[in-house]
Scaffold this motif. Sequence first.
Motif, mmCIF file in Angstrom:
data_model
loop_
_atom_site.group_PDB
_atom_site.id
_atom_site.type_symbol
_atom_site.label_atom_id
_atom_site.label_comp_id
_atom_site.label_asym_id
_atom_site.label_seq_id
_atom_site.Cartn_x
_atom_site.Cartn_y
_atom_site.Cartn_z
ATOM 1 N N UNK A 1 -4.563 7.067 -15.926
ATOM 2 C CA UNK A 1 -5.822 6.842 -15.216
ATOM 3 C C UNK A 1 -5.875 5.425 -14.667
ATOM 4 N N UNK A 2 -5.087 4.508 -15.231
ATOM 5 C CA UNK A 2 -5.062 3.122 -14.746
ATOM 6 C C UNK A 2 -4.654 3.085 -13.272
ATOM 7 N N UNK A 3 -3.732 3.959 -12.876
ATOM 8 C CA UNK A 3 -3.300 4.006 -11.467
ATOM 9 C C UNK A 3 -4.461 4.444 -10.583
ATOM 10 N N UNK A 4 -5.169 5.470 -11.012
ATOM 11 C CA UNK A 4 -6.244 6.058 -10.227
ATOM 12 C C UNK A 4 -7.515 5.209 -10.285
ATOM 13 N N UNK A 5 -7.704 4.466 -11.378
ATOM 14 C CA UNK A 5 -8.931 3.689 -11.589
ATOM 15 C C UNK A 5 -9.206 2.730 -10.438
ATOM 16 N N UNK A 6 -8.173 2.222 -9.813
ATOM 17 C CA UNK A 6 -8.341 1.266 -8.721
ATOM 18 C C UNK A 6 -9.103 1.885 -7.548
ATOM 19 N N UNK A 7 -9.116 3.209 -7.445
ATOM 20 C CA UNK A 7 -9.784 3.882 -6.325
ATOM 21 C C UNK A 7 -11.181 4.396 -6.693
ATOM 22 N N UNK B 1 -14.863 3.365 -7.829
ATOM 23 C CA UNK B 1 -15.782 2.239 -7.955
ATOM 24 C C UNK B 1 -16.387 2.237 -9.356
ATOM 25 N N UNK B 2 -16.442 1.117 -9.967
ATOM 26 C CA UNK B 2 -16.895 0.997 -11.356
ATOM 27 C C UNK B 2 -15.692 0.855 -12.268
ATOM 28 N N UNK B 3 -14.792 1.816 -12.215
ATOM 29 C CA UNK B 3 -13.553 1.707 -12.992
ATOM 30 C C UNK B 3 -12.640 0.639 -12.411
ATOM 31 N N UNK B 4 -12.666 0.487 -11.076
ATOM 32 C CA UNK B 4 -11.831 -0.534 -10.448
ATOM 33 C C UNK B 4 -12.161 -1.914 -11.020
ATOM 34 N N UNK B 5 -13.432 -2.182 -11.223
ATOM 35 C CA UNK B 5 -13.850 -3.486 -11.707
ATOM 36 C C UNK B 5 -13.644 -3.656 -13.213
ATOM 37 N N UNK B 6 -13.598 -2.555 -13.951
ATOM 38 C CA UNK B 6 -13.603 -2.668 -15.416
ATOM 39 C C UNK B 6 -12.378 -2.102 -16.108
ATOM 40 N N UNK B 7 -11.441 -1.520 -15.367
ATOM 41 C CA UNK B 7 -10.332 -0.842 -16.054
ATOM 42 C C UNK B 7 -9.511 -1.796 -16.907
ATOM 43 N N UNK B 8 -9.320 -3.034 -16.465
ATOM 44 C CA UNK B 8 -8.573 -4.000 -17.269
ATOM 45 C C UNK B 8 -9.304 -4.342 -18.549
ATOM 46 N N UNK C 1 -4.689 -0.836 -25.391
ATOM 47 C CA UNK C 1 -3.595 -0.177 -24.693
ATOM 48 C C UNK C 1 -2.429 -1.161 -24.624
ATOM 49 N N UNK C 2 -1.201 -0.739 -24.916
ATOM 50 C CA UNK C 2 -0.076 -1.681 -24.837
ATOM 51 C C UNK C 2 0.025 -2.292 -23.428
ATOM 52 N N UNK D 1 1.399 0.493 -14.671
ATOM 53 C CA UNK D 1 0.480 1.405 -13.987
ATOM 54 C C UNK D 1 -0.481 0.646 -13.077
ATOM 55 N N UNK D 2 -0.910 -0.530 -13.537
ATOM 56 C CA UNK D 2 -1.813 -1.328 -12.722
ATOM 57 C C UNK D 2 -1.120 -1.817 -11.446
#
Length: 196
Positions: free
Chosen positions: A103-109, A111-118, A126-127, A134-135
């Motif tokens: 989901x890290x790959x998709x999170x960038x697209x 909104x909301x997850x893009x800002x907070x996925x890291x 997460x290792x 993935x990022x």
Amino acid sequence: MEQLERYGYPALALLVLLEGIGIPTPAVSVVVAAAVLAGHGSMSLPLVVAVTFAAAVAGDNLGFWLGRRAGRPVILRWGRRVGLTEPRLTRAEDFFARRGRNIVVVARFIDGLRQTNGLIAGAMALPWRQYAVRDAIGGALWTALWVSVGALAGGNLDRLHALLRRYETPALVGAGVLLVSLLLVYVWRRRRRVTS
């Protein structure tokens, strides 16, 4: 657009980077605007691509380390200031848990997850290597999409095409290596499950 023309690459880098640590910024609009400006000769298209990608990945990784070091309580304490409430964080964590690391790959697209996925990936422990790979893939795809949109809007299609042709072979080799690696991991996991 005016600020971008005035401050150029540092403004582009800062706004994209800040978004990666959970601070809402108009990063998508800024990337598109920078590519449009490149189409008019005010900025360099290869530099817009490089700065956008580097800032996106750096911001997300900084967010990851903040999440890892600070943990969930600190994220909740300060996150409210930028709209990251406990229910939103819980929903995002559940989403990560259900969808897996990819989901890290998709999170960038999203909104909301893009800002907070890291932040979320760091807080969930997460290792880092799994996150970073993935990022970087997500960052490259996101950069390619929005720079392309801006380049098309700014009449920069010829330069974009030349840039893509120059890096076509390394990109295809990289994509091939990535696909083979993912396939090998999938096969290895399946065999491990079967033998368990």
